[in-house]
Motif scaffolding. Structure first.
Motif, PDB file in Angstrom:
ATOM      1  N   THR A 197      10.329   3.681   6.951  1.00 23.64           N
ATOM      2  CA  THR A 197       9.467   4.865   6.823  1.00 23.64           C
ATOM      3  C   THR A 197      10.169   6.149   7.253  1.00 23.64           C
ATOM      4  O   THR A 197       9.590   7.235   7.111  1.00 23.64           O
ATOM      5  CB  THR A 197       8.197   4.700   7.676  1.00 23.64           C
ATOM      6  N   LYS A 215       9.459  12.013  10.766  1.00 27.08           N
ATOM      7  CA  LYS A 215       8.092  12.363  10.355  1.00 27.08           C
ATOM      8  C   LYS A 215       7.226  12.420  11.602  1.00 27.08           C
ATOM      9  O   LYS A 215       6.637  11.414  12.005  1.00 27.08           O
ATOM     10  CB  LYS A 215       7.559  11.325   9.366  1.00 27.08           C
ATOM     11  N   VAL A 271       0.789   5.345   6.567  1.00 33.91           N
ATOM     12  CA  VAL A 271       0.184   5.754   7.838  1.00 33.91           C
ATOM     13  C   VAL A 271      -0.859   4.749   8.336  1.00 33.91           C
ATOM     14  O   VAL A 271      -0.773   4.284   9.494  1.00 33.91           O
ATOM     15  CB  VAL A 271      -0.426   7.169   7.723  1.00 33.91           C
ATOM     16  N   ASN A 321       6.730   1.344  -9.137  1.00 34.57           N
ATOM     17  CA  ASN A 321       5.903   0.855  -8.030  1.00 34.57           C
ATOM     18  C   ASN A 321       6.079  -0.637  -7.819  1.00 34.57           C
ATOM     19  O   ASN A 321       6.219  -1.111  -6.694  1.00 34.57           O
ATOM     20  CB  ASN A 321       4.432   1.189  -8.276  1.00 34.57           C
ATOM     21  N   LEU A 366       3.532  10.943  11.518  1.00 33.34           N
ATOM     22  CA  LEU A 366       3.499   9.485  11.427  1.00 33.34           C
ATOM     23  C   LEU A 366       3.955   8.856  12.736  1.00 33.34           C
ATOM     24  O   LEU A 366       3.344   7.887  13.223  1.00 33.34           O
ATOM     25  CB  LEU A 366       4.392   9.017  10.277  1.00 33.34           C
ATOM     26  N   ARG A 386       0.844  -1.202   0.000  1.00 37.02           N
ATOM     27  CA  ARG A 386       0.000   0.000   0.000  1.00 37.02           C
ATOM     28  C   ARG A 386       0.875   1.246   0.000  1.00 37.02           C
ATOM     29  O   ARG A 386       1.851   1.334   0.752  1.00 37.02           O
ATOM     30  CB  ARG A 386      -0.939   0.003   1.208  1.00 37.02           C
ATOM     31  N   PRO A 387       0.542   2.232  -0.844  1.00 37.44           N
ATOM     32  CA  PRO A 387       1.408   3.406  -0.988  1.00 37.44           C
ATOM     33  C   PRO A 387       1.460   4.304   0.243  1.00 37.44           C
ATOM     34  O   PRO A 387       2.476   4.941   0.503  1.00 37.44           O
ATOM     35  CB  PRO A 387       0.789   4.159  -2.179  1.00 37.44           C
ATOM     36  N   ASP A 388       0.378   4.366   1.018  1.00 38.62           N
ATOM     37  CA  ASP A 388       0.334   5.240   2.184  1.00 38.62           C
ATOM     38  C   ASP A 388       0.702   4.430   3.430  1.00 38.62           C
ATOM     39  O   ASP A 388      -0.030   3.527   3.831  1.00 38.62           O
ATOM     40  CB  ASP A 388      -1.063   5.838   2.338  1.00 38.62           C
TER      41      ASP A 388
END
Length: 375
Positions: A218, A223, A183, A349, A226, A179-181
């Motif tokens: 990450t 961040k 969070v 990707n 996050l 999954r790209p996100d």
């Protein structure tokens, strides 16, 4: 019905049917009696207290009093273990299915070429899909029907719920990779890790290596948002421990362990000081086997008892060797090279997802070795 859901459902249905038929009708032994008794009365079980399991037992027993009066609380809690174990097997199958995603590992270009040569590649594609699905389902079922898993998935013990959390964390890891996100998956994974630690402290042997890897991948420390969301989720997962003092104050009774009404008593219980913190049992380890002997005994039990045949251990070693082989990264780069115009982003990707999935598999293997050395 879509393929991933079917992959999940097949082992769940088969294992649940077998578990229910063989579930213990009453207290099976071990810690079952204590866990059910303290759960029904909202007491404190032996260290570290198992607050989440206590809540689950209370909810199941309360449900039985209203809607299933023909069955004893012990039997209903045993059935809940059946559910936990069968869902864990489904998640294991689903994780294996995602780890073997052909669309990621073959690269977008090869998928396009296959579509152009469908007449020549149809049989090969069907065989690959069958292999992917059958390996995923068989992995879940082999886990479900190994003797030790079966034993604990049909009785009131914390191990079935532990297996569910371990399988859930591994599945969350696959979703983090594809999954790209990051969070939502990081937060969900942190919540699962926290909850797992309220059920079994040995979960830390999986949680720690994977958490370090996710933080590194990450760049979470750089961040703040996050990091904050993930930390809050992890703390929320640990929140069941807060009920131990509350239950001790409201429902004091003989048989409940420790003194949860003071900070010192709470942390004494939480850290398992009656047994010795970081020890499985009280007493000295004089004369106990070393790491090498313990590992060899574990491997012997795995190959001859749990997998039921040493030949399957050979396949296990082949799988570990292939995942740990550094050349696989070069192979992936070669397969995903030279993208055509218009699909460059898809290539990037797919290559990134494939790399993450391989690294995630390596982290699971590292967690296994970490378990063998520490535990």
């Amino acid at each position: 019905m879509n393929t991933p859901f079917s992959i999940f459902l097949v082992p769940v249905v088969f294992s649940l049917a077998a578990y229910i038929q063989t579930a213990s009708t009453s207290i099976a032994g071990g810690d079952s009696g204590e866990l059910v008794a303290e759960g029904c009365t909202l007491g404190t079980s032996h260290p570290p207290g198992y607050p989440l399991y206590t809540i689950i037992v209370y909810v199941v027993a309360s449900f039985g009093k209203k809607f299933a009066t023909d069955y004893s609380p012990a039997y209903l809690v045993n059935i809940s273990s059946c559910v936990f174990g069968s869902v864990a097997s489904g998640l294991i199958s689903l994780s294996v299915f995602h780890f073997n995603d052909e669309a990621i590992f073959c690269g977008h270009n090869e998928i396009q070429n296959k579509s152009r040569k469908e007449s020549n590649q149809g049989l090969r594609s069907a065989l690959q899909k069958f292999s992917r699905c059958s390996s995923a389902i068989s992995s879940g079922l082999m886990c479900s029907f190994s003797p030790l898993m079966w034993q604990y998935n049909i009785s009131a013990e914390v191990f079935a719920l532990h297996n569910l959390f371990v399988a859930s964390i591994v599945y969350a890891l696959t979703q983090f990779c594809v999954r790209p996100d990051p969070v939502p998956t990081s937060a969900a994974g942190a919540l699962l890790c926290g909850l797992a630690l309220t059920n079994q402290h040995t979960s830390v042997l999986l949680v720690l290596p994977i958490s370090v890897w996710v933080v590194f991948k990450t760049s979470m420390v750089f961040k703040p948002k996050l990091l904050m969301k993930t930390t809050i989720s992890f703390i929320a997962g640990l929140s069941p421990y807060t009920v131990l003092p509350l239950f001790a104050l409201k429902y004091p009774h003989a048989g409940s362990w420790g003194n949860m009404t003071t900070f010192s008593g709470f942390f004494h219980h939480l850290l398992r000081r009656d047994y010795g913190t970081l020890q499985l049992y009280s007493g000295k380890n004089v004369g106990s086997e070393g790491v090498l002997e313990r590992t060899l005994r574990w491997m012997n039990d795995l190959l001859n008892e749990q997998l039921c045949h040493p030949l399957l251990g050979g396949f296990l070693l082949i799988g570990i060797a292939s995942v740990m082989n550094p050349k696989i990264q070069g192979t992936l780069k070669k397969k995903n090279s030279k993208p055509k115009n218009g699909i460059k982003a898809n290539y990037i990707n797919h290559a990134a997802e494939a790399k993450l999935l391989i690294e995630a598999q390596r982290m699971i293997i590292i967690s296994l070795f970490f378990y063998l050395v520490v535990f």
